[in-house]
Design a protein around this motif. Structure first.
Motif, PDB file in Angstrom:
ATOM      1  N   ALA A  83     -23.309  86.734  -7.378  1.00 39.99           N
ATOM      2  CA  ALA A  83     -21.753  86.041  -7.105  1.00 39.99           C
ATOM      3  C   ALA A  83     -20.869  87.953  -7.612  1.00 39.99           C
ATOM      4  N   THR A  84     -21.219  88.435  -5.685  1.00 40.28           N
ATOM      5  CA  THR A  84     -20.844  89.988  -6.194  1.00 40.28           C
ATOM      6  C   THR A  84     -19.617  90.443  -6.360  1.00 40.28           C
ATOM      7  N   TRP A  85     -18.620  88.927  -5.494  1.00 40.97           N
ATOM      8  CA  TRP A  85     -17.390  89.078  -5.210  1.00 40.97           C
ATOM      9  C   TRP A  85     -16.576  87.871  -5.888  1.00 40.97           C
ATOM     10  N   GLN A  86     -15.734  88.534  -6.798  1.00 33.22           N
ATOM     11  CA  GLN A  86     -14.708  87.728  -6.772  1.00 33.22           C
ATOM     12  C   GLN A  86     -14.501  86.946  -6.007  1.00 33.22           C
ATOM     13  N   THR A  87     -14.427  85.927  -5.310  1.00 32.46           N
ATOM     14  CA  THR A  87     -13.127  84.408  -4.651  1.00 32.46           C
ATOM     15  C   THR A  87     -13.084  83.816  -5.045  1.00 32.46           C
ATOM     16  N   GLU A  88     -11.834  84.225  -6.126  1.00 28.09           N
ATOM     17  CA  GLU A  88     -10.991  83.774  -6.248  1.00 28.09           C
ATOM     18  C   GLU A  88      -9.527  83.689  -5.384  1.00 28.09           C
ATOM     19  N   LEU A  89      -8.607  82.903  -4.612  1.00 31.65           N
ATOM     20  CA  LEU A  89      -7.271  82.670  -4.682  1.00 31.65           C
ATOM     21  C   LEU A  89      -6.717  83.235  -5.418  1.00 31.65           C
ATOM     22  N   ASP A  90      -6.304  84.072  -5.386  1.00 31.83           N
ATOM     23  CA  ASP A  90      -4.809  85.313  -6.539  1.00 31.83           C
ATOM     24  C   ASP A  90      -4.026  84.538  -6.526  1.00 31.83           C
ATOM     25  N   THR A 126      -8.253  89.933  -1.463  1.00 36.38           N
ATOM     26  CA  THR A 126      -7.250  89.742  -1.474  1.00 36.38           C
ATOM     27  C   THR A 126      -6.885  88.256  -0.771  1.00 36.38           C
ATOM     28  N   TYR A 127      -5.440  87.405  -1.297  1.00 40.27           N
ATOM     29  CA  TYR A 127      -6.059  85.668  -0.675  1.00 40.27           C
ATOM     30  C   TYR A 127      -4.124  86.338   0.320  1.00 40.27           C
ATOM     31  N   SER A 128      -4.267  86.323   1.199  1.00 42.80           N
ATOM     32  CA  SER A 128      -3.244  86.455   2.195  1.00 42.80           C
ATOM     33  C   SER A 128      -2.995  84.431   2.511  1.00 42.80           C
ATOM     34  N   TYR A 129      -1.455  84.302   2.936  1.00 42.57           N
ATOM     35  CA  TYR A 129      -1.485  82.317   3.165  1.00 42.57           C
ATOM     36  C   TYR A 129      -0.472  82.150   4.063  1.00 42.57           C
ATOM     37  N   GLY A 130      -0.564  81.188   4.897  1.00 41.36           N
ATOM     38  CA  GLY A 130       0.806  80.171   4.797  1.00 41.36           C
ATOM     39  C   GLY A 130       0.922  79.515   5.991  1.00 41.36           C
ATOM     40  N   ALA A 131       1.306  79.329   6.639  1.00 40.46           N
ATOM     41  CA  ALA A 131       1.246  78.267   7.191  1.00 40.46           C
ATOM     42  C   ALA A 131       1.444  77.957   8.888  1.00 40.46           C
ATOM     43  N   HIS A 132       1.572  77.024   9.971  1.00 37.31           N
ATOM     44  CA  HIS A 132       1.805  76.842  10.809  1.00 37.31           C
ATOM     45  C   HIS A 132       2.656  75.894  11.917  1.00 37.31           C
ATOM     46  N   ALA A 133       3.029  75.785  11.595  1.00 36.89           N
ATOM     47  CA  ALA A 133       3.879  74.636  13.337  1.00 36.89           C
ATOM     48  C   ALA A 133       3.992  74.826  14.104  1.00 36.89           C
ATOM     49  N   ALA A 134       2.959  73.573  14.534  1.00 36.89           N
ATOM     50  CA  ALA A 134       3.629  73.025  16.184  1.00 36.89           C
ATOM     51  C   ALA A 134       3.646  72.230  16.801  1.00 36.89           C
ATOM     52  N   TYR A 135       4.264  71.709  17.810  1.00 38.17           N
ATOM     53  CA  TYR A 135       5.568  71.410  19.212  1.00 38.17           C
ATOM     54  C   TYR A 135       5.062  70.787  20.390  1.00 38.17           C
ATOM     55  N   VAL A 136       3.943  70.139  21.339  1.00 36.22           N
ATOM     56  CA  VAL A 136       3.330  69.953  22.074  1.00 36.22           C
ATOM     57  C   VAL A 136       3.739  69.106  22.668  1.00 36.22           C
ATOM     58  N   ARG A 167       4.372  87.571  -2.639  1.00 38.62           N
ATOM     59  CA  ARG A 167       3.880  87.665  -4.413  1.00 38.62           C
ATOM     60  C   ARG A 167       2.649  88.813  -3.720  1.00 38.62           C
ATOM     61  N   PRO A 168       3.599  90.341  -4.177  1.00 41.80           N
ATOM     62  CA  PRO A 168       2.553  91.510  -4.131  1.00 41.80           C
ATOM     63  C   PRO A 168       0.865  91.347  -4.672  1.00 41.80           C
ATOM     64  N   CYS A 169       0.081  91.804  -4.162  1.00 40.21           N
ATOM     65  CA  CYS A 169      -0.788  90.812  -4.684  1.00 40.21           C
ATOM     66  C   CYS A 169      -0.730  91.975  -6.564  1.00 40.21           C
ATOM     67  N   PRO A 170      -1.523  91.311  -7.191  1.00 41.84           N
ATOM     68  CA  PRO A 170      -1.831  91.606  -8.048  1.00 41.84           C
ATOM     69  C   PRO A 170      -3.684  92.567  -8.247  1.00 41.84           C
ATOM     70  N   ASN A 171      -3.790  92.426  -7.153  1.00 41.13           N
ATOM     71  CA  ASN A 171      -5.593  93.425  -7.401  1.00 41.13           C
ATOM     72  C   ASN A 171      -5.848  94.533  -7.149  1.00 41.13           C
ATOM     73  N   ALA A 206      -0.653  95.027  -1.450  1.00 45.87           N
ATOM     74  CA  ALA A 206      -0.820  94.429  -0.012  1.00 45.87           C
ATOM     75  C   ALA A 206      -2.284  92.972  -0.335  1.00 45.87           C
ATOM     76  N   LYS A 207      -1.705  92.683   0.829  1.00 46.93           N
ATOM     77  CA  LYS A 207      -2.913  90.770   1.363  1.00 46.93           C
ATOM     78  C   LYS A 207      -3.341  91.863   2.642  1.00 46.93           C
ATOM     79  N   GLY A 208      -4.717  91.120   2.858  1.00 49.96           N
ATOM     80  CA  GLY A 208      -5.229  91.645   4.058  1.00 49.96           C
ATOM     81  C   GLY A 208      -4.670  90.706   4.859  1.00 49.96           C
ATOM     82  N   ALA A 209      -4.110  91.250   6.229  1.00 46.46           N
ATOM     83  CA  ALA A 209      -3.345  90.284   7.462  1.00 46.46           C
ATOM     84  C   ALA A 209      -4.000  90.449   8.201  1.00 46.46           C
ATOM     85  N   GLY A 210      -3.472  90.121   9.116  1.00 43.79           N
ATOM     86  CA  GLY A 210      -3.638  89.570  10.567  1.00 43.79           C
ATOM     87  C   GLY A 210      -4.858  88.515  10.934  1.00 43.79           C
ATOM     88  N   GLU A 211      -5.258  88.193  10.378  1.00 48.91           N
ATOM     89  CA  GLU A 211      -6.856  87.245  10.794  1.00 48.91           C
ATOM     90  C   GLU A 211      -6.020  86.331  10.320  1.00 48.91           C
TER      91      GLU A 211
END
Lengths: 762, 252
Positions: free
Chosen positions: A415-422, A605-615, A699-703, A708-713
């Protein structure tokens, strides 16, 4: 806009652009060294076999050829280490830098030729006589799992590793659940595909015993350690220099066989050697990604609360466990629950070696795949339970007061990493996405046949892990000309690193951005560094810059204090001026002051979000048009909205490519069938014009000190699930359930035809 | 050139035709249109006269690859390469074009129906060179449509269809020509479809039946991009839509 202290949050023009857009970029192919020799690599033409002999005499005799190197010339063949998530059982499957005795995939290096000219080097490859006794191919994981034929005899199994994630008691939850549904899913093999293929230039100086390798990126310091060890020389005798590169996306910059072969060849011929990968080579030699098969099951209460997900994922790892080969298998089990409150989870992923190109990470590794499985299950459950899919998700999203919340526990792993949604406001961001998208209006169109096409909508959510890799270094030096040289261990892969880092540094030093000279990546700049992956550069490199700036300003304060004999604390900084006790200094008065600092962090860090699609789906041809695609994400703190926007749009297009187009196909003998851009279909500029994205710093990252949180993926992660759900929504009258990617016209057409014939027989 | 880049072909001699004059002419006359072998797709796209003189050709050319390729690709090159999914061979066949070749024995005209033999194989002799393609005159009131489906804009079609006919005073189809490409080992004429519908009104049921008749005998291509079943269904859909469009579109 160009006031100090105001760069973070501004859409500062990319510092990189002028140079790159005016053709002044320097890629490996642009480097000019005297007496440069050129390498070409002979690759195995068969997927699995024993090397009987390699006759290189004719190749060596060709005019212009300087050397032909096989495993024989290398002697003790080094094995490439696993950089991320090494597990003991996986060590047996690591890749040697060159095939010796056995070949295990089409494209595996067998020999390297060095010649005075790249064309002569290629000609020489054709003169090498390779005698391989073919063994049964292991072209898919099902064949591999039978263990009838082994890729690694000494391992006694083709199962390379198993990753397991657990939370709560899934079996008990399923036993008591009102509703369960089990489905099979698959994601096709595809690849990160940076626009520039790989290239390396190795410069060996025999007199000093020094190796300089140009063209690396991503993790130069790690690769330097590996290379030095493999070459048997001191780390200080090796330097890795970053030049411009055309993209990485997780694949470029890892330690590949060529990262040893090219420097080794340079030392062998006592000269300078360049190798530029061609596109066909690239498609068989670079890491592939994502091929997996899942059987997943969801359990809900009748009111629509998800109580559990369990399942088994089988991963086609390819022939070897490469540097980051286990990152995807690890992530895919832990990220199935994404941003949803799912109290009981039991997911296993088995990785099998097959006689195909080894796999590694591609933007959103394991997350794109797990999001596809999860979002599909959520839509099926919502439909079965008669609940609106958006309402169903809002109900099951983790609420703000439930954060921080750990992800499922990874069994058998340190458990090297804290994998906890921040932290985060998941439902607020999803609602914003629905509003931007116009969900209330568009949902009315779902399933309707309009001008011959069925229309459908879907929404989904994601979390994106960031800031892995424990530490990053930054240094700062005040120069005679009043500039501050800032060096960071983060690497540039086209993401606008220089711009973003300069913004952070300029704000931290209260300097105009023009006075920041930003250097990055190369091992000559810092005592140590890590690099760019796992959406980490901004958070880790940026935080290191804050630490370095603070230390540098402390040095200046002390210096002022000594010169004026006043308390250091009374010193102020503004616009390159240093003021204390009524006296004013210019920054260059402190030229020579220099610091290097390390930012250490084990909280992700855990950035998050939503996607919506219309096809719209043409049921007669299986063609899908994306009429609208909207993403909304919260990245904690936006450093540069323009570069971030570009990142998100690019990621969405890559996701759409993954979902509709890109597919590395093999035949039953393990021969790659998609070896060119005519057959490997990348999305192009005209394919997906309707994408909108909104990025928030809610919501700024507390860590970390930047917030900042990672972004781009994130722009990529939810695409597969959301698009498949939108298609299912469009074709709801036919009850079509797309569960296998990619959603090519032939595949959708067949699903529709099967659904229609099932309808007829009902 | 891709064959050379992939080291699949290593010819001892390469002949560059760029400085051979007179091969880049577009001639439009009473008898029809003659396109020189060096006429590029861009030349056809830009020639507004061709939109009237050969509207089916003009429409097909817009589907060829990307504009970069349309700036370079030529009539002669496409005919000689004879890709089964290429547009121009399909137009040549459907429109009963003649391909003009010259060699040591002089000039000859080869009907398109005899020209395309197999994938990348033509009736051209090794010592012959294509100099032009001839298309007969196009009546002003002729109805036509060109349809294809590719994975991305500019890709080779998974299937494609070209249809044209004249309507007589009773609303019946005359001189019906139906071509398909991307579906077999070379472009094909659907002669049975033509025979079943020539002289008939384009009623949907009759068209559908005639399409089935024409496609049922085809041995469909199957590859990594689409299997035979899909190609058959797709071709039928494209043909149906082509007949619809040809009827709906008012002649220029």
């Amino acid at each position: 806009m160009n006031r100090p202290n105001a760069y973070i949050g501004s859409a500062v023009d990319r510092i990189e652009d002028e140079r790159l857009l005016t053709g002044k970029g320097t890629y490996v192919g642009d480097l000019n060294l005297e007496h440069l020799l050129h390498a070409a690599i002979l690759r195995s033409p068969v997927s699995h076999g024993l090397i009987r002999s390699i006759d290189v005499s004719a190749a060596r005799a060709l005019a212009g050829v300087r050397a032909v190197i096989t495993a024989n010339e290398i002697g003790d063949v080094p094995i490439i280490p696993i950089r991320q998530h090494p597990v003991p059982e996986g060590e047996r499957f690591r890749q040697p830098v060159i095939a010796s005795g056995k070949v295990r995939y089409v494209g595996e290096p067998v020999a390297i030729v060095v010649a005075s000219d790249p064309a002569i080097a290629e000609d020489a490859l054709e003169l090498i006589v390779l005698d391989i006794e073919e063994l049964p191919p292991l072209a898919d994981y099902v064949t591999a799992a039978r263990n009838e034929c082994l890729l690694f005899e000494e391992a006694a199994t083709n199962r390379a590793a198993t990753f397991r994630a657990r939370m709560g008691d899934a079996d008990a939850a399923f036993a008591q659940a009102d509703y369960t549904r089990k489905e099979r899913f698959s994601v096709q093999r595809h690849t990160a595909f940076p626009m520039e293929t790989r290239g390396l230039l190795a410069e060996w100086v025999d007199a000093t015993g020094h190796m300089t390798l140009y063209g690396v990126t991503k993790v130069p310091f790690f690769n330097r350690r590996v290379l030095a060890q493999m070459l048997g020389i001191e780390i200080s005798a090796v330097d890795l220099i970053e030049v411009d590169v055309g993209g990485g996306f997780g694949a470029r910059g890892e330690f590949y066989p060529e990262d040893f072969l090219v420097p080794f060849a340079a030392r062998y011929v006592n000269g300078n050697v360049r190798w530029i990968e061609d596109r066909r080579e690239h498609l068989m030699a670079m890491n592939h990604a994502r091929e997996m098969y899942a059987e997943m099951e969801i359990a809900c209460t009748k009111e629509g609360a998800v109580v559990g997900i369990r399942g088994r994922i089988d991963i086609d790892l390819g022939a070897y466990a490469r540097t980051n080969g286990f990152t995807t298998p690890r992530n895919v089990v832990q990220f199935v629950s994404g941003p949803y409150y799912i109290p009981n989870l039991a997911i296993d992923a088995h990785s099998f070696v097959t006689s195909k190109t080894p796999t590694g990470t591609y933007r959103g590794p394991g997350r794109y795949e797990s999001s596809f499985f999860c979002e599909r299950l959520l839509d099926m459950a919502a439909t079965d339970l008669g609940i609106d899919p958006a309402a169903f998700r809002l109900k099951n999203l983790i609420r703000e007061e439930q954060l921080p919340r750990p992800l499922a526990t990874m069994m058998d792993l340190d458990a090297t990493w804290q994998t906890e949604l921040d932290n985060g406001a998941y439902p607020i961001v999803m609602q914003r996405c629905l509003d931007e998208f116009g969900w209330q209006e568009k949902i009315k169109l779902q399933g309707q046949l309009i001008d011959g096409r069925y229309h459908g909508v879907a929404v989904g959510n994601f979390v994106e892990g960031g800031a892995g890799g424990r530490s990053e270094n930054a240094s700062m030096t005040i120069e005679d000309d009043g500039m501050v040289t800032v060096a960071i261990g983060s690497t540039a892969l086209g993401q606008g690193l220089k711009t973003v880092m300069s913004q952070i540094a300029a704000d931290a030093l209260s300097l105009p951005i023009e006075r920041i000279r930003l250097l990055h990546g190369s091992t000559t700049l810092l005592t140590d560094g890590v690099g760019s992956f796992h959406s980490r550069a901004t958070v880790m490199g940026g935080s290191a810059i804050l630490l370095a700036a603070e230390a540098l300003l402390d040095l200046v304060r002390n210096e002022v204090g000594m010169r004026l004999d006043v308390p250091a604390a009374n010193t102020s900084f503004s616009d390159g001026k240093v003021e204390a006790a009524g006296k004013s200094f210019a920054l260059q008065d402190f030229a020579g002051l220099s610091v290097e600092k390390t930012f250490i962090n084990t909280k992700l860090t855990y950035s998050y979000g939503a996607h919506a699609a219309y096809v719209a789906v043409d049921a007669a041809t299986g063609e899908v048009e994306v009429l609208d695609y909207v993403t909304v994400e919260d990245v904690g703190r936006v450093i540069n909205p323009a570069t971030l926007h570009g990142q998100v749009l690019g990621a969405v297009v890559q996701g759409l490519g993954s979902t509709f187009l890109e597919h590395l196909q093999y035949d039953e003998n393990g021969q790659l069938l998609t070896g060119s851009l005519a057959d490997y279909l990348l999305p192009t500029a005209t394919d997906f014009p309707n994408i909108r994205s909104v990025s928030l710093g809610l919501r700024p990252c507390p860590n970390n000190p930047l917030g900042a949180k990672g972004a781009g993926e994130g722009g990529l992660i939810a695409v597969g699930g959301v698009i498949a759900n939108a298609i299912a929504s469009a074709l709801r009258s036919l009850r079509v359930q797309p569960c296998d990617l990619p959603l090519s016209p032939p595949r959708l057409w067949r699903l529709i035809a099967e659904a229609r014939s099932a309808e007829m027989s009902r | 050139m891709p064959m050379l880049a992939f080291r699949l072909a290593t010819p001892r001699v390469l002949v560059d035709l760029r400085r051979v004059s007179g091969l880049d002419r577009i001639h439009i006359g009473e008898q029809g249109v003659e396109l020189g072998a060096k006429v590029r797709w861009r030349d056809i796209e830009r020639d507004t006269r061709l939109a009237v003189a050969q509207p089916l050709l003009a429409e097909a050319v817009r589907h060829i690859a990307h504009y970069q390729i349309r700036n370079r690709g030529t009539v002669g090159g496409s005919l000689a390469h004879a890709d089964p999914a290429a547009e121009l061979p399909a137009i040549a066949l459907t429109c009963e074009a003649h391909i003009v070749a010259v060699g040591p024995r002089g000039e000859r005209e080869i009907p398109a129906a005899e020209f395309f033999l197999a994938p990348l194989v033509t009736a051209l002799e090794p010592d012959e060179l294509i100099v032009a393609m001839r298309l007969s005159a196009w009546p002003k009131a002729r109805r036509f449509s060109f349809k294809e489906l590719s994975r991305r804009l500019g890709d080779f079609a998974l299937a494609g269809a070209a249809v044209f006919f004249d309507l007589d005073e009773r609303g019946c189809m005359r001189a019906l020509h139906v071509g398909a490409f991307g579906v077999a080992d070379k472009p094909v004429r659907l002669l049975e479809t033509e025979a079943a519908l020539n002289g008939m009104r384009p009623e949907p049921a009759a068209v559908a039946e005639a399409i089935k008749l024409g496609t049922s005998g085809l041995e469909m291509r199957s590859d990594i991009h689409a299997d035979a079943d899909y190609r058959r269904a797709l071709l039928e859909t494209l043909l149906t839509r082509a007949f619809d469009e040809a009827m709906q579109r008012s002649p220029s």
